[in-house]
Design a protein around this motif. Structure first.
Motif, PDB file in Angstrom:
ATOM      1  N   VAL A  91       0.875  -1.174   0.000  1.00  0.00           N
ATOM      2  CA  VAL A  91       0.000   0.000   0.000  1.00  0.00           C
ATOM      3  C   VAL A  91       0.915   1.228   0.000  1.00  0.00           C
ATOM      4  CG1 VAL A  91      -1.764   1.307   1.216  1.00  0.00           C
ATOM      5  CG2 VAL A  91      -1.834  -1.202   1.221  1.00  0.00           C
ATOM      6  N   GLY A 114      -3.845   5.969   1.257  1.00  0.00           N
ATOM      7  CA  GLY A 114      -3.143   4.824   0.696  1.00  0.00           C
ATOM      8  C   GLY A 114      -3.815   4.274  -0.544  1.00  0.00           C
ATOM      9  N   THR A 115      -2.990   3.740  -1.444  1.00  0.00           N
ATOM     10  CA  THR A 115      -3.492   3.104  -2.648  1.00  0.00           C
ATOM     11  C   THR A 115      -2.700   1.810  -2.864  1.00  0.00           C
ATOM     12  OG1 THR A 115      -3.972   3.430  -5.015  1.00  0.00           O
ATOM     13  CG2 THR A 115      -1.959   4.464  -4.175  1.00  0.00           C
ATOM     14  N   GLN A 116      -3.413   0.739  -3.155  1.00  0.00           N
ATOM     15  CA  GLN A 116      -2.788  -0.577  -3.257  1.00  0.00           C
ATOM     16  C   GLN A 116      -2.092  -0.751  -4.609  1.00  0.00           C
ATOM     17  OE1 GLN A 116      -2.719  -3.340  -0.957  1.00  0.00           O
ATOM     18  NE2 GLN A 116      -1.258  -4.122  -2.470  1.00  0.00           N
TER      19      GLN A 116
END
Length: 121
Positions: A91, A114-116
């Motif tokens: 993440v 957050g971005t996966q």
């Protein structure tokens, strides 16, 4: 407030471009950083950029593959990730601090959600 986007699933060797949009009028006042956290691991530094975008810092693990940039007119910081590896899976978070470069997450006062990023082998 920070809003990260651009994550996804990509094959090894592929590319992704993450964005982090900041709200408010003080974006110009902040050093921006990118961090990542894989499952079971501590959050680690990826990259940072100074107020004007003229100075950058990279973790050894991403040096030469990732590029950080910022567009102050758009209140946005980017992380272009090329030649992705499975070990880049995590993440990814953007963060801001008011002065001085730092690689410590504890030194950053504002965080995005957050971005996966998932890199398949």
């Amino acid at each position: 407030q920070l809003q990260a986007s651009g994550g996804g699933l990509v094959q090894a060797g592929g590319s992704l471009n993450l964005s982090c949009a900041a709200s408010g009028r003080t974006f110009l006042s902040y050093i921006m950083g990118w961090f990542r956290q894989a499952p079971g691991k501590e959050r680690e530094f990826v990259s940072a950029i100074n107020l004007s975008g003229s100075v950058t810092d990279y973790a050894d693990s991403v040096q030469g593959r990732f590029t950080i940039a910022r567009d102050n007119a758009k209140n946005t910081v980017y992380l272009q990730m090329n030649s992705l590896k499975p070990e880049d899976t995590a993440v990814y978070y953007c963060a801001a601090r008011s002065w001085g470069f730092s690689r410590s997450p504890k030194e950053y006062s504002s965080w995005g959600q957050g971005t996966q990023v998932t890199v398949s082998s």
